[in-house]
Structure formats: C-alpha cells, structure tokens
Design a protein around this motif. Structure first.
Motif, mmCIF file in Angstrom:
data_model
loop_
_atom_site.group_PDB
_atom_site.id
_atom_site.type_symbol
_atom_site.label_atom_id
_atom_site.label_comp_id
_atom_site.label_asym_id
_atom_site.label_seq_id
_atom_site.Cartn_x
_atom_site.Cartn_y
_atom_site.Cartn_z
ATOM 1 N N MET A 286 -65.422 8.809 91.132
ATOM 2 C CA MET A 286 -66.382 9.757 90.575
ATOM 3 C C MET A 286 -67.709 9.088 90.194
ATOM 4 S SD MET A 286 -65.126 12.853 90.650
ATOM 5 C CE MET A 286 -64.409 12.364 92.224
ATOM 6 N N TYR A 367 -63.280 24.750 98.176
ATOM 7 C CA TYR A 367 -64.206 23.632 98.024
ATOM 8 C C TYR A 367 -65.182 23.942 96.892
ATOM 9 C CZ TYR A 367 -62.594 22.055 102.602
ATOM 10 O OH TYR A 367 -61.816 21.634 103.653
ATOM 11 N N HIS A 403 -63.808 15.541 87.280
ATOM 12 C CA HIS A 403 -62.685 15.130 88.134
ATOM 13 C C HIS A 403 -62.954 15.461 89.605
ATOM 14 C CE1 HIS A 403 -60.341 14.245 84.590
ATOM 15 N NE2 HIS A 403 -60.518 15.478 84.137
ATOM 16 N N VAL A 404 -64.021 16.228 89.858
ATOM 17 C CA VAL A 404 -64.391 16.610 91.225
ATOM 18 C C VAL A 404 -65.903 16.545 91.359
ATOM 19 C CG1 VAL A 404 -62.382 18.081 91.614
ATOM 20 C CG2 VAL A 404 -64.450 19.056 90.584
ATOM 21 N N LYS A 405 -66.356 16.480 92.602
ATOM 22 C CA LYS A 405 -67.785 16.512 92.919
ATOM 23 C C LYS A 405 -68.045 17.662 93.891
ATOM 24 C CE LYS A 405 -69.460 12.915 90.689
ATOM 25 N NZ LYS A 405 -70.626 13.019 89.780
ATOM 26 N N SER A 408 -65.909 18.649 97.089
ATOM 27 C CA SER A 408 -64.512 18.237 96.941
ATOM 28 C C SER A 408 -63.559 19.367 97.345
ATOM 29 C CB SER A 408 -64.215 17.844 95.490
ATOM 30 O OG SER A 408 -64.936 16.708 95.099
ATOM 31 N N ARG A 409 -62.484 18.983 98.021
ATOM 32 C CA ARG A 409 -61.419 19.928 98.320
ATOM 33 C C ARG A 409 -60.591 20.116 97.045
ATOM 34 N NH1 ARG A 409 -59.477 24.332 100.890
ATOM 35 N NH2 ARG A 409 -57.225 24.416 100.559
ATOM 36 N N ILE A 410 -60.337 21.362 96.680
ATOM 37 C CA ILE A 410 -59.687 21.681 95.413
ATOM 38 C C ILE A 410 -58.438 22.510 95.672
ATOM 39 C CG2 ILE A 410 -59.947 22.989 93.244
ATOM 40 C CD1 ILE A 410 -62.951 22.313 93.411
ATOM 41 N N GLN A 414 -55.718 22.438 89.902
ATOM 42 C CA GLN A 414 -56.219 21.061 89.831
ATOM 43 C C GLN A 414 -57.233 20.923 88.697
ATOM 44 O OE1 GLN A 414 -57.853 19.674 93.545
ATOM 45 N NE2 GLN A 414 -59.080 18.074 92.558
ATOM 46 N N PRO A 444 -66.662 24.079 103.038
ATOM 47 C CA PRO A 444 -67.393 23.064 102.277
ATOM 48 C C PRO A 444 -68.900 23.284 102.362
ATOM 49 C CG PRO A 444 -66.606 22.133 104.335
ATOM 50 C CD PRO A 444 -65.985 23.511 104.217
#
Length: 469
Positions: A286, A367, A403-405, A408-410, A414, A444
């Motif tokens: 991250m 995403y 925890h994601v950008k 990001s695949r989610i 999550q 995405p």
C-alpha cells in the motif's frame, strides 16, 4: 508619508483595483506589528482582505510584492556561511502526503556522502513545514508525535542542525515569516484556502526565506487537491515557478495525482510509522505510490543539486540511498539533533495506541473505481487528526489505514479501510463519509500516472510544461 488605512486596502481590492506596493507592504507590517496595546488591523479586516484577494485575484506585480512582504516580515535564514547547496521541496497539500519525511533524509544522506571542503554536507535541506489545513494533514503535526521532537528551532539552531545533519525539519516560529503564520491560520477558517495567489504567497514566502538555491514543488491535481480543476492546479504551479525564478531560486513543479490517499496511512503518528518502515526496508504494497512519488521528487532535487545528470538518474540514486539504509541513518540523526526520542522507531507499531478502531468492509465484489479523496481527508480530520479551528489540538493516533487502492480487485466482505480514533464517538460519521464516497464497479478503472506533468522555466525565464510520458 501618507497613512494607509487597512479598510482602504480592503475596499481597493474588493472593487477590483490594483493594490500599490505601499498598500500591500503597510498591510503586512500592520499584521506583524500588532500588539495588545496597539491593534493596527483586526482579524476581521485580515479576513476581509483574504476574501477580496480570493475573489479578485492578484496580478504578477501584486503577487511578487505580497510574497516579498511576507518573506521579509521577520527573520530570514542566510545559508551563505555554510557554503553548501540549499534545496527544499514543498507540497500544496494532500491526504496521506508524507513525502517530506522520506525526501529530507534521502537528500541529507546524499549531502553527508559528499561534504564540502569544510566538512559540511554538500546538500542541505532547511525544510520549513506547516500544520494541518482544511482537509489535508500537516508535516509538523506528524513530526510532533515523536516524543521530545522540537520543531521550533531558531536560526542559529537551524544552521547548526544543517551543519551536522544536512537537513532540518522546522516550523514557522513567531520570528520566521510571521505574516504567513497569521494568514495561514485564518485562511483555514474563512473559505479562502483554495486561492492560487494566497497559496503561492504562503508557500513561496516560507521557501524564499530559507535562502534556497533550488526548490521542487509538488502541486496536487485531482479530487483531493485544493485546486478544483487540472487547469487551476497548472496555474498555481506556473505562479509558484515564476515567483521562485524571479527571486533567483531555480524552481520546478511536479503536478501529481491526488485521487486517493497517498500511501498506506493517513493521520499523524501512523504516517511517521509508515515512513520509518520504508526507511527500514519494509515496503508495504500500500506504500508503493508514496515511494514512487518520493523518489520522483528526490530525483529532481538531486538533479538540480548537481548530483545526477537527469531527474531519472536522480530517482535511481534516491532509491539506492533508501535501500542502503543511509536515509534511515540520516533520519535518526536529524530527529536526535532536534531532541526527538529515536527509541520509538525500534517498534513504531507499538507506539500506535488509538482508543478505538473500526474496519470498513466491502458490501459487494468488483473493482475500486473511484473515491472523493477530499471527503476522505475530511474523514481523517473528523477522526481527530486535523483541526476544526486555529489552535485546536490534534490527535496523535487518529487516522485511517488503506487496505486497497484505486483499481484493486475487491471481494465482498473484504476490508477496505480501518479507522482509528482516541474517541469512540468520533468513528460513526467518518465511517459513513468513507462509505458514501467509494464506488465499486464490475470493470477496473483507468488509473492516471502519479506524476502527470512538470512545469519548469527555460533559460530565458519562459515557462515550459512538457508532459511526462
């Protein structure tokens, strides 16, 4: 000499007239010469002029005069006795923007490796930073979470710290650019933060007071930037570059993406923790965007300082310095020299002690397509990491972890963000603010590069804005 009344200055600018140099200089003098016994100008009058400038703008002459008046409103630093190359960087403000904490020790390490004939680092970074403003964090607020750290060095202490360490991280004392210290606090609460003219005068007055040979600016673009459009951000970059060049300081501005919080953490201590991890060789996924931007900024600085033949080579050198551990050793030296307790860096995670935390989880798969980064910044502020009014205390341990950008695949359920606060009652509103701003889509998104454009000046002083491929 004709007496200049503050109300006349306000009315002239309100009505769209050009302010004379004498009017600008007299108003700034009145701000800094105020005493309880002699109130030359009121907060209401200062706020009125700020709003008039916000609405009517300034021409190049007015801006140069305002910047100069603020620069010389107090003491200025004379770097000539050090016989070194002085350089700094400054950001227009972002969410999770902690590049100063990496760039300063990288440049300090480079300077320590190549001292001048008197044993003084060949590069010195006299970095004057600010506090939280609007939805953005403040470098000083982050540094002052380090026990014992003293950001209020006088000019003699600044020179000595630079002589030993190659960099110093300080704030605006009452004697260094005092006019900006007053205006900076009022801008935050008068709806005038976003003025490109006031931002330019604020940033450049502090930077030019450092006696710099060169300056690299990080001008944010996107939903988390102060400027509402890309064109406004470019205008700000051009104003600052031309102001710096006119004052004899080689100035370059990078327009950089601020579409999401930068790095892993946004807050105060948590951002120090993130940078210490990076300098210790722990590169969290991250933090990749933070590292990329820090190396780009440091690369330009090393290039302007003559340590690299190009910004790209400078970025490679900066990465080597970071990987070698030299930047971390320079960091420890700087913090210790300014009274900080470096033992907290042995386990920075253990020093993070929020009273409450909460994790925001995804309600659907897809995403992460977009978010309102400005709203995310306000969420961090509401958690306690920023200020509601001048003088407010800020929380050392409030903030968020990403925890994601974007892109990001989610998966459903999550974790997306973890919120921290020293008051459990402050968690609900920021959580809802973050939840409302996130957009998850089946496809995405297209992600722009971290460095979008560079604004610099030609040898003749004309501005160039070549796009970065």
């Amino acid at each position: 000499m004709t007496k200049i009344h503050p109300i006349d200055v306000i009315l002239h600018k309100r009505d769209g007239l050009e302010l004379r140099d004498e009017e600008i200089q007299a108003f700034i003098r009145a701000i800094v010469e105020w005493t309880p016994r002699q109130q030359l100008v009121t907060d209401a009058q200062i706020a009125s002029l700020l709003m008039a400038i916000f609405l009517q703008g300034l021409n190049r002459r007015e801006l140069a005069t305002l910047t100069s008046a603020m620069r010389f409103s107090g003491e200025t630093f004379d770097a000539a006795p050090l016989k070194t190359f002085t350089i700094d960087k400054h950001s227009t403000g972002g969410v999770g923007d902690k590049t100063s904490l990496l760039v300063a020790p990288i440049l300090a390490a480079a300077g320590l490796a190549h001292p001048n004939e008197e044993g003084i680092p060949g590069i010195c970074v006299p970095m004057i930073s600010g506090r939280s403003l609007g939805h953005t964090g403040g470098t000083l607020d982050k540094l002052e979470t380090i026990p014992g750290f003293n950001s209020q060095l006088d000019l003699k202490q600044l020179a000595e710290t630079l002589r030993i360490c190659g960099a110093a991280l300080i704030g605006q004392t009452p004697r260094i650019v005092p006019a900006d210290r007053i205006l900076y606090a009022l801008r935050d609460h008068t709806g005038t933060v976003e003025s490109p003219f006031l931002i330019t005068a604020s940033i450049m007055s502090k930077k030019l007071a450092e006696s710099l040979n060169a300056l690299v600016l990080d001008v944010k673009v996107g939903c988390g930037a102060f400027m509402p459009t890309y064109e406004k951000s470019r205008q700000l970059a051009e104003l600052m570059v031309s102001t710096g060049e006119a004052a004899g300081t080689r100035t370059v501005a990078l327009l950089t993406s601020m579409e999401e919080p930068l790095g892993r953490f946004s807050g105060n201590w948590v951002e120090v923790w993130e940078c210490v991890d990076i300098m210790q060789g722990k590169r969290h996924p991250m933090s990749a965007d933070l590292i990329e931007l820090s190396l780009a900024l440091a690369g330009w600085m090393l290039h302007l300082a003559g340590q690299a033949s190009s910004p790209q080579q400078g970025a490679q050198l900066a990465d080597q310095i970071l990987n070698s551990g030299d930047a971390y050793q320079a960091w420890l030296k700087i913090i210790a020299a300014q009274g900080g307790d470096i033992s907290v860096f042995e386990d920075p995670a253990a020093h993070h002690k929020p009273a409450a935390r909460r994790t925001l989880n995804a309600t659907q798969a897809g995403y992460l397509s977009s978010m309102d980064c400005r709203l995310a910044g306000w969420a961090v502020q509401r958690l306690g990491a920023g200020r509601a009014k001048p003088g407010d205390a800020v929380s050392a341990h409030a903030g968020i972890e990403s925890h994601v950008k974007l892109g990001s695949r989610i998966e459903e359920g999550q974790p997306l963000f973890t919120l921290f606060s020293e008051d459990p009652l402050k968690l609900d509103q920021p959580e809802q603010m973050l939840r409302d701003t996130l957009r998850i889509t089946p496809q995405p998104p297209s992600i722009p590069p971290i460095v979008r454009e560079v604004v610099s000046a030609t040898p003749t002083g004309n501005l160039l804005t070549p796009e970065i491929p």
